[in-house]
Design a protein around this motif. Structure first.
Motif, PDB file in Angstrom:
ATOM      1  N   GLY A 279      -7.861   8.539  -6.127  1.00  0.00           N
ATOM      2  CA  GLY A 279      -8.375   8.624  -4.760  1.00  0.00           C
ATOM      3  C   GLY A 279      -7.290   8.394  -3.728  1.00  0.00           C
ATOM      4  O   GLY A 279      -7.207   9.093  -2.716  1.00  0.00           O
ATOM      5  N   CYS A 280      -6.416   7.410  -4.010  1.00  0.00           N
ATOM      6  CA  CYS A 280      -5.351   7.091  -3.057  1.00  0.00           C
ATOM      7  C   CYS A 280      -4.231   8.133  -3.062  1.00  0.00           C
ATOM      8  O   CYS A 280      -3.383   8.132  -2.158  1.00  0.00           O
ATOM      9  CB  CYS A 280      -4.775   5.712  -3.366  1.00  0.00           C
ATOM     10  SG  CYS A 280      -5.915   4.339  -3.013  1.00  0.00           S
ATOM     11  N   SER A 281      -4.215   9.025  -4.061  1.00  0.00           N
ATOM     12  CA  SER A 281      -3.185  10.062  -4.090  1.00  0.00           C
ATOM     13  C   SER A 281      -3.345  11.049  -2.926  1.00  0.00           C
ATOM     14  O   SER A 281      -2.419  11.782  -2.605  1.00  0.00           O
ATOM     15  CB  SER A 281      -3.237  10.824  -5.421  1.00  0.00           C
ATOM     16  OG  SER A 281      -4.410  11.615  -5.520  1.00  0.00           O
ATOM     17  N   TYR A 282      -4.527  11.051  -2.297  1.00  0.00           N
ATOM     18  CA  TYR A 282      -4.758  11.919  -1.141  1.00  0.00           C
ATOM     19  C   TYR A 282      -4.242  11.291   0.153  1.00  0.00           C
ATOM     20  O   TYR A 282      -4.278  11.911   1.210  1.00  0.00           O
ATOM     21  CB  TYR A 282      -6.249  12.226  -1.000  1.00  0.00           C
ATOM     22  CG  TYR A 282      -6.774  13.137  -2.078  1.00  0.00           C
ATOM     23  CD1 TYR A 282      -6.748  14.526  -1.927  1.00  0.00           C
ATOM     24  CD2 TYR A 282      -7.279  12.618  -3.264  1.00  0.00           C
ATOM     25  CE1 TYR A 282      -7.222  15.366  -2.925  1.00  0.00           C
ATOM     26  CE2 TYR A 282      -7.761  13.451  -4.264  1.00  0.00           C
ATOM     27  CZ  TYR A 282      -7.722  14.826  -4.093  1.00  0.00           C
ATOM     28  OH  TYR A 282      -8.189  15.663  -5.093  1.00  0.00           O
ATOM     29  N   ILE A 283      -3.802  10.023   0.083  1.00  0.00           N
ATOM     30  CA  ILE A 283      -3.241   9.337   1.241  1.00  0.00           C
ATOM     31  C   ILE A 283      -1.748   9.625   1.307  1.00  0.00           C
ATOM     32  O   ILE A 283      -1.048   9.572   0.296  1.00  0.00           O
ATOM     33  CB  ILE A 283      -3.477   7.816   1.153  1.00  0.00           C
ATOM     34  CG1 ILE A 283      -4.976   7.506   1.059  1.00  0.00           C
ATOM     35  CG2 ILE A 283      -2.859   7.101   2.354  1.00  0.00           C
ATOM     36  CD1 ILE A 283      -5.271   6.033   0.832  1.00  0.00           C
ATOM     37  N   ASN A 284      -1.257   9.914   2.462  1.00  0.00           N
ATOM     38  CA  ASN A 284       0.170  10.164   2.630  1.00  0.00           C
ATOM     39  C   ASN A 284       0.930   8.848   2.790  1.00  0.00           C
ATOM     40  O   ASN A 284       0.435   7.907   3.425  1.00  0.00           O
ATOM     41  CB  ASN A 284       0.432  11.059   3.844  1.00  0.00           C
ATOM     42  CG  ASN A 284      -0.111  12.461   3.645  1.00  0.00           C
ATOM     43  OD1 ASN A 284      -0.054  13.003   2.538  1.00  0.00           O
ATOM     44  ND2 ASN A 284      -0.649  13.054   4.705  1.00  0.00           N
ATOM     45  N   GLY A 285       2.119   8.771   2.244  1.00  0.00           N
ATOM     46  CA  GLY A 285       2.966   7.605   2.441  1.00  0.00           C
ATOM     47  C   GLY A 285       2.790   6.552   1.365  1.00  0.00           C
ATOM     48  O   GLY A 285       2.100   6.744   0.355  1.00  0.00           O
ATOM     49  N   VAL A 286       3.417   5.388   1.598  1.00  0.00           N
ATOM     50  CA  VAL A 286       3.470   4.323   0.599  1.00  0.00           C
ATOM     51  C   VAL A 286       2.107   3.694   0.335  1.00  0.00           C
ATOM     52  O   VAL A 286       1.908   3.055  -0.706  1.00  0.00           O
ATOM     53  CB  VAL A 286       4.470   3.228   1.023  1.00  0.00           C
ATOM     54  CG1 VAL A 286       5.886   3.776   1.059  1.00  0.00           C
ATOM     55  CG2 VAL A 286       4.080   2.617   2.365  1.00  0.00           C
ATOM     56  N   ALA A 287       1.149   3.864   1.239  1.00  0.00           N
ATOM     57  CA  ALA A 287      -0.186   3.314   1.007  1.00  0.00           C
ATOM     58  C   ALA A 287      -0.834   3.915  -0.234  1.00  0.00           C
ATOM     59  O   ALA A 287      -1.726   3.307  -0.835  1.00  0.00           O
ATOM     60  CB  ALA A 287      -1.076   3.562   2.227  1.00  0.00           C
ATOM     61  N   SER A 288      -0.377   5.095  -0.643  1.00  0.00           N
ATOM     62  CA  SER A 288      -0.972   5.766  -1.796  1.00  0.00           C
ATOM     63  C   SER A 288      -0.785   4.970  -3.085  1.00  0.00           C
ATOM     64  O   SER A 288      -1.576   5.113  -4.020  1.00  0.00           O
ATOM     65  CB  SER A 288      -0.357   7.162  -1.965  1.00  0.00           C
ATOM     66  OG  SER A 288       1.043   7.077  -2.188  1.00  0.00           O
ATOM     67  N   PHE A 289       0.247   4.143  -3.149  1.00  0.00           N
ATOM     68  CA  PHE A 289       0.406   3.290  -4.329  1.00  0.00           C
ATOM     69  C   PHE A 289       0.304   1.803  -4.013  1.00  0.00           C
ATOM     70  O   PHE A 289       0.003   0.996  -4.895  1.00  0.00           O
ATOM     71  CB  PHE A 289       1.737   3.580  -5.050  1.00  0.00           C
ATOM     72  CG  PHE A 289       2.977   3.283  -4.254  1.00  0.00           C
ATOM     73  CD1 PHE A 289       3.525   2.018  -4.256  1.00  0.00           C
ATOM     74  CD2 PHE A 289       3.611   4.287  -3.521  1.00  0.00           C
ATOM     75  CE1 PHE A 289       4.687   1.742  -3.538  1.00  0.00           C
ATOM     76  CE2 PHE A 289       4.771   4.019  -2.810  1.00  0.00           C
ATOM     77  CZ  PHE A 289       5.311   2.746  -2.802  1.00  0.00           C
TER      78      PHE A 289
END
Length: 531
Positions: A167-177
């Motif tokens: 789900g977080c892979s759709y977030i751009n930037g370091v927040a994705s991990f």
């Protein structure tokens, strides 16, 4: 209202299924870590933040966690006996929180590695002490089922964290991990706070002079609070005999692991945990992204979806093992599992070797062994990978945690189980570090190596591993007291089984001998005083 609430809490805290399954959250921490890495291997933000780690560097980052787990599992040799099983689990939860915070805030490889080492210490503590705790608070008839929940919780941790990563892979930037790495501290907080409500191991209580507390815990867990229940009396008397026997042999020490038949049991526990890692499950969990990339899957989303199916199967196929582990037995599950896993590994390696070649499918110039333009071969590799995971989930996975927890006497159980778990983490560390360079250099031959390990494990189990299903922890002693004379595949389920009358009679003999010895010492004292 308050009284009813207190009574409800007491019933929950004395239900062996609830107590044993709640402690399994500790196993889930390991699963969370597996997905926290496998889900970011092809994440552009992760790669950029940590300077595009090469196979050796990525192997080192992944291996940091099992390296810390090795330290944590060895620490259990002291902590489990000194502060108790329950407090060690609570401590593991808070250490995990510290490690998660460091990982979430990491800005370079060094900080990430330190955070993963600290989290690993937590996982090592939990993975070693939770099976001990579960085996000591459950009845023999359900012990395998409860301890195997450790493996199921690992699979759930993998699955939940992986979908969070997806789900977080759709977030751009370091927040994705960073978001997934931060959220993984929540289960640990729940574990540490929740364990405050549950009892300590009755065997640990008895061994530390709290006999009445131990009896009451046994009654609450297995007899509905009735201290006269037949099963409760049986377990209490067996524990009493075992503790009395061990106290007559002197203080506990590491040298006890080398006495009598303990070396054989220690080697069985350590080797089983070793085989569980050498089976190749390490590849299919940590590095499944690389496996499917080599099979010819392209695109981050496509790869992640295929990976998630594997994790769902891992959860689902562990359920039959939990239900039937105490009916099927430990040996049959291990024998069937090692054969199947070896077969699927050789198929994956054969398909990769026949239809693959060196190429750069991701466009970065990085050379990998890959199958291209052959969808049938691609699908076959994926299916064989799925079947491998299913075979592990329903056999080796649950038994690898259950069997070592029921092999040892109370005197050495904490140290011996910790050493068994340390074997798991030692080989986990080595493989986590070695697999990326291996896939990068010998490619498909890597699968043949793990397939061979599985067939070797089959032979070892057949000739050396006796059946332990359905026996109390004290009854397992009867098997190994035969020394080197017993033949593993001829040990029936009736060997070592005791009736309540036999246990009570033995207990009376011990008490009589104790009173007799005390009388002799008292008479000796009177004679010396008169002299």
């Amino acid at each position: 209202m308050s009284g009813r609430f207190t009574s409800y809490n007491a019933r929950i805290a004395s239900n062996p299924y609830v107590v044993g399954s709640f402690a399994c959250i500790g196993g889930g921490l390991f699963g969370l870590d597996i997905s926290s890495m496998s889900g970011v291997l092809n994440n552009p933000s992760y790669l950029k933040t940590f300077n595009f780690p090469n196979p050796a560097a990525q192997g080192g980052i992944v291996a940091a966690m099992p390296a810390g787990s090795l330290v944590g599992s060895l620490a259990v040799t002291q902590l489990a006996d000194r502060i108790g099983r329950k407090k060690t689990i609570i401590l593991a939860g808070w250490i995990w929180v510290i490690g998660s915070i460091l990982q979430c805030a990491s800005v370079n490889r060094g900080m990430l590695v330190v955070g993963r080492i600290i989290s690993g210490i937590s996982v090592g503590l939990a993975s070693a002490v939770v099976p001990i705790y579960q085996s000591e608070i459950t009845a023999p008839s359900i012990r395998g089922r409860m301890v195997s929940l450790q493996q199921w919780s690992i699979t759930w941790g993998i699955l939940i964290q992986y979908f969070i990563q997806f789900g977080c892979s759709y977030i751009n930037g370091v927040a994705s991990f960073r978001i997934p790495w931060g959220l993984q501290m929540i289960p640990a907080i729940i574990l540490s706070l929740g364990m405050l409500l549950f009892p300590e191991s009755p065997r640990w209580l008895f061994d530390h002079g709290h006999e009445q507390d131990a009896l009451q815990v046994l009654a609450d867990l297995h007899g509905g609070g009735n201290t006269k229940d037949e099963l409760v009396v049986l377990e209490y008397e067996e524990i009493k005999q075992q503790v009395h026997f061990e106290r007559t042999e002197g203080a506990k020490s590491y040298l006890d692991l080398l006495k009598g038949n303990n070396p054989r049991r220690v080697m069985l526990g350590m080797s089983l945990q070793m085989w569980s890692q050498l089976s190749g499950m390490n590849i299919m969990m940590y590095y499944i992204v690389y496996v499917f990339e080599g099979a010819g899957l392209t695109g981050i989303r496509t790869n992640l979806i295929a990976d998630s199916i594997q994790y769902v199967l891992n959860v689902a196929l562990t359920v039959p093992a939990i239900i039937y582990i105490d009916k099927w037995g430990r040996r049959p599950m291990l024998l069937v599992g090692t054969l199947l896993m070896g077969f699927w590994m050789f198929l994956v390696g054969g398909l990769q070797g026949r239809f693959g070649h060196w190429g750069a499918p991701d466009g970065t110039g990085r050379q990998v062994w890959v199958i291209e333009g052959n969808m049938a071969a691609t699908k076959a590799v994926i299916v064989c990978s799925y079947l491998f995971v299913c075979s592990f989930a329903i056999t080796m996975g649950p038994v690898s945690w259950t069997y070592p927890a029921e092999l040892f006497s109370l005197k050495v159980r904490g140290k011996a189980v910790a050493l068994s778990t340390a074997s798991n983490w030692a080989f986990n560390t080595a493989l986590a570090f070695a697999v990326p360079p291996g896939l990068n250099s010998i490619a498909w031959k890597t699968y043949f190596i793990f397939g061979t390990f599985n067939f070797a494990a089959f032979l070892h189990v057949f000739f050396m591993f006796p059946e332990t299903v359905g026996r109390s922890l004290e009854e397992v002693e009867e098997i190994f007291q035969q020394g080197h004379t017993f033949t593993a595949w001829k040990i029936g389920r009736s060997v070592g089984r005791k009736t309540l009358d036999e246990v009570v009679e033995k207990s009376k003999e011990i008490e009589h001998d104790g009173r007799k010895e005390g009388s002799l010492e008292e008479e000796k004292g009177h004679v010396e005083q008169r002299a």
